[in-house]
Design an enzyme around this catalytic site. Structure first.
Site, PDB file in Angstrom:
ATOM      1  N   HIS A  58       0.552  -1.232  -0.002  1.00  0.00           N
ATOM      2  CA  HIS A  58       0.126   0.176   0.055  1.00  0.00           C
ATOM      3  C   HIS A  58       0.828   1.282   0.101  1.00  0.00           C
ATOM      4  O   HIS A  58       0.277   2.104  -0.610  1.00  0.00           O
ATOM      5  CB  HIS A  58      -0.773  -0.063   1.171  1.00  0.00           C
ATOM      6  CG  HIS A  58      -2.205  -0.955   0.746  1.00  0.00           C
ATOM      7  ND1 HIS A  58      -2.357  -2.155   1.047  1.00  0.00           N
ATOM      8  CD2 HIS A  58      -3.357  -0.897   0.082  1.00  0.00           C
ATOM      9  CE1 HIS A  58      -3.383  -2.782   0.433  1.00  0.00           C
ATOM     10  NE2 HIS A  58      -3.801  -1.914  -0.149  1.00  0.00           N
ATOM     11  N   ASP A  81      -4.751  -8.184  -4.286  1.00  0.00           N
ATOM     12  CA  ASP A  81      -4.976  -9.045  -3.271  1.00  0.00           C
ATOM     13  C   ASP A  81      -5.056 -10.593  -3.951  1.00  0.00           C
ATOM     14  O   ASP A  81      -4.597 -11.561  -3.391  1.00  0.00           O
ATOM     15  CB  ASP A  81      -5.958  -8.880  -2.429  1.00  0.00           C
ATOM     16  CG  ASP A  81      -5.538  -7.809  -1.276  1.00  0.00           C
ATOM     17  OD1 ASP A  81      -4.537  -8.131  -0.691  1.00  0.00           O
ATOM     18  OD2 ASP A  81      -6.224  -6.887  -1.018  1.00  0.00           O
ATOM     19  N   CYS A  83     -10.075  -3.088 -10.363  1.00  0.00           N
ATOM     20  CA  CYS A  83      -9.247  -1.845  -9.765  1.00  0.00           C
ATOM     21  C   CYS A  83      -8.035  -2.206  -9.066  1.00  0.00           C
ATOM     22  O   CYS A  83      -7.574  -1.245  -8.336  1.00  0.00           O
ATOM     23  CB  CYS A  83     -10.387  -1.354  -8.711  1.00  0.00           C
ATOM     24  SG  CYS A  83     -10.668  -2.656  -7.490  1.00  0.00           S
TER      25      CYS A  83
HETATM   26  C1  PEP Z   1      -6.644  -4.922  -4.649  1.00  0.00           C
HETATM   27  O1  PEP Z   1      -6.518  -5.793  -3.539  1.00  0.00           O
HETATM   28  O2  PEP Z   1      -6.318  -5.166  -5.804  1.00  0.00           O
HETATM   29  C2  PEP Z   1      -7.304  -3.715  -4.635  1.00  0.00           C
HETATM   30  C3  PEP Z   1      -7.604  -2.962  -5.482  1.00  0.00           C
HETATM   31  O3  PEP Z   1      -7.292  -3.380  -3.131  1.00  0.00           O
HETATM   32  P1  PEP Z   1      -6.121  -2.953  -1.959  1.00  0.00           P
HETATM   33  O4  PEP Z   1      -5.064  -2.677  -3.289  1.00  0.00           O
HETATM   34  O5  PEP Z   1      -6.578  -1.385  -1.493  1.00  0.00           O
HETATM   35  O6  PEP Z   1      -6.028  -4.236  -1.293  1.00  0.00           O
HETATM   36 MG    MG Z   2      -7.356  -5.529  -2.006  1.00  0.00          MG
END
Ligand code: PEP
Ligand code: MG
Length: 586
Positions: free
Chosen positions: A199, A470, A517
């Site tokens: 993140h 994820d 996303c």
């Molecule tokens: C993901 O896991 O791809 C996602 C968009 O959520 P985050 O990156 O905030 O875990």
């Molecule tokens: Mg995620």
């Protein structure tokens, strides 16, 4: 040519600047810039903390029992000496006065300088005095933390005493700290730890500055004020480069600025492929303030508002319903009628509530935070908090098009509990006479169990959104924040591609909306492949929208789709995609 430090490339481009080191510490250290006018006040905070620690140490010494070993008293003497030594006191003041660091940051920066000096000492006795300095600084930091309440960060960075561009160098930066730096003066950054989709890297990418993570030795090799080139394309930093290397990189910097200017012209061009397929390009945002950048990039809505960033940097306190409502409404209004997909809070794993708990989570209490009480699991374990958030989001839907997205679902029971909570939140608003509009509900597909059991989700939700970051982490059992396994974090792994392709196909067959996303959506290396899979909705950092658009404008989705099976069944999908899809795209 200068020392080279290798890491993981996070975002495009080249940054050249002087290093600002953010030290890691056992104590929760806030890093922020203060305004010029606040310098005297910050110096006074430091002085008060020093006086308080001095009193503590003197009291400890006075109250030592008669039979206490004489070393203890000597140790306290040493600590008092360290506390008043100019190498600590005066030098820390200069960081505040000249760089406008807050007192905690200034102290930890000076500790870093002193620690290096101790490490280089020949005499083992003197070398060990480093521990005394660390202990004194730790005491000061704890005292300062108590006086921090109410201190206002100045994230933009005021007029610094240096005119040079600055790059941030750190062992690790918590996503919460990264957020503080988001609107700051840094032109690039490099960290020792982290993977491509940690993140911290994601927030850095949203800052749209060149960055390298997982560069293991960076914070040890680079010193305050060193000149550093950060090559965000190659994942390399060059420390104190030679004039020839510097010139080469300055040239590349100018080239990429020109390229960006060219791409910006696509802003108003509709995202339609050669064969007339309209593609929705949405933005991922962390805070309502990011919405203007999304619009400016030509995004046609927000596909992922990571609401957890509203919960950070608050010393553990949670934002109440009204405060959240204001934030969501402001994002909705800023998007001027375009849809805003608000994801319910995804706290946990590498996104703890505050920096201190980051360290606790990662190193002490929980062995596998990514598999623990994260995202919807946390929300369902805090029903009052979850209801507050749902009411806040629903209320914002009275002001524009809002969609709710639930992270990390895997179980049917979680789906039932979520739907019940949303129904309850609606009923509470009805009772209170508060307005809300129609809201579509979506599930993130980011746990392999959800991708495999996708039909259940398609029956219960209006849309699904693939969280590929994820999904990759959990499919391949690779901690996305761990640089030691970053080389194994492979979006091209056939198992990952299979899950992504299947989710998109089933969602389309069921007539449900589907988007991606995760970071894959903004990576042009995957544009053709995702189009071939049938994806027509991509959500990414605003800065990535123009290049993905440029790519898809040249694609023919019918020709791409014909090649899909060959790529998916290949043992080397990346090579096969490069051969077949790039060729078929134009
Ligand atoms: C993901 O896991 O791809 C996602 C968009 O959520 P985050 O990156 O905030 O875990
Ligand atoms: Mg995620």
């Amino acid at each position: 040519m200068g020392i080279q430090v290798f890491g993981v490339a996070v975002s495009r481009g080249v940054a050249i600047g002087r290093a600002v080191l953010v030290a890691s510490s056992r104590v929760d250290v806030a890093h922020y810039f203060i305004g010029r006018a606040e310098v005297p006040q910050e110096v006074a905070r430091l002085r008060n903390a020093r006086d308080e620690v001095a009193r503590e140490l003197e009291t400890l010494q006075r109250d030592l029992p008669e039979d206490a070993p004489s070393e203890l008293s000597a140790l306290l003497d040493v600590h008092l000496m360290v506390l008043h030594d100019d190498a600590l006191a005066e030098a820390t003041k200069s960081w505040i006065a000249e760089r406008h660091y807050n007192a905690e940051w200034a102290l930890s920066a000076q500790l870093e300088v002193l620690a290096r000096q101790f490490d280089e000492m020949e005499d083992p006795y003197l070398r060990e005095r480093k521990a005394d300095v660390e202990q004194v600084v730790e005491r000061l930091l704890r005292t300062l933390a108590r006086s921090r309440v109410g201190a206002q960060p100045s994230p933009a960075g005021p007029g610094l005493a240096t005119e040079d561009p600055l790059v941030l160098v750190a062992s690790d930066i918590a996503p919460a700290d990264m957020l503080q730096f988001k609107r700051s003066v840094f032109t690039g950054f490099i960290t020792d730890v982290g993977g491509r989709t940690s993140h911290t890297a994601i927030v850095a990418r949203s800052m749209d500055i060149p960055a390298v993570v997982g560069a293991r030795e960076a914070s040890r090799l680079i010193r305050q004020d060193d000149w550093v080139i950060i090559d965000g394309d190659a994942g390399v930093a060059v420390v104190n480069p030679s004039p020839i290397v510097l010139e080469e990189y300055r040239f590349r910097q100018r080239q990429s600025e020109l390229e960006r200017a060219r791409l910006d012209r696509l802003r108003h061009t509709p995202a339609v492929t050669l064969d007339g397929e309209a593609v929705e390009l949405l933005a991922n945002i962390e805070l309502p303030d990011d919405a203007p950048a999304a619009l400016a990039a030509g995004a046609v809505g927000v596909g992922l508002f990571r609401s957890e960033f509203l919960f950070m940097n608050r010393n553990g306190a949670l934002p109440g319903e009204d405060e959240q409502f204001e934030a969501y409404r402001s994002a909705v209004q800023a998007m001027q009628g375009l849809p805003v997909t608000i994801r319910t809070v995804d706290i946990g794993a590498d996104k703890p509530l505050d920096v201190m708990s980051a360290q606790e989570l990662r190193h002490e209490h929980l062995l596998n935070p990514a598999l623990g009480l994260r995202a919807i699991r946390w929300s369902l374990s805090e029903p009052a908090m979850f209801l507050e958030q749902l009411r806040a989001i629903l209320r914002a839907s009275a002001y524009g098009k809002v969609r709710i997205l639930i992270p990390m679902l895997a179980h049917a029971s979680e789906i039932t509990a979520c739907l019940a909570a949303i129904a309850r939140a609606r009923a509470q608003l009805d009772e209170a006479g508060s307005a809300y509009g129609p809201v579509e509900l979506g599930a993130m597909i980011e746990v392999p169990a959800a991708a495999i059991g996708i039909d259940l989700f398609l029956r219960q939700f209006d849309f699904v959104s693939l969280g590929t970051n994820d999904l990759i982490q959990y499919t391949l059992a690779i901690d996305r924040a761990d640089e030691a396994v970053a080389h194994l974090f492979d979006p091209w792994h056939p198992a990952v591609l299979h899950l992504v392709a299947q989710t998109i196909r089933r969602a389309r067959e069921a007539g449900r909306g589907v988007s991606v996303c995760g970071e894959m959506a903004g990576d042009v290396a995957f544009t053709e492949l995702l189009l071939a899979m049938g994806l027509r909705s991509f959500s990414m950092h605003p800065s990535q929208v123009p290049s993905v658009k440029q790519r898809l404008l040249r694609c023919d989705t019918r020709r791409l789709a014909q090649q899909l099976e060959r790529v998916l069944s290949s043992g080397e999908p990346a090579a096969e995609a490069a051969r077949r899809l790039r060729g078929a795209g134009y």
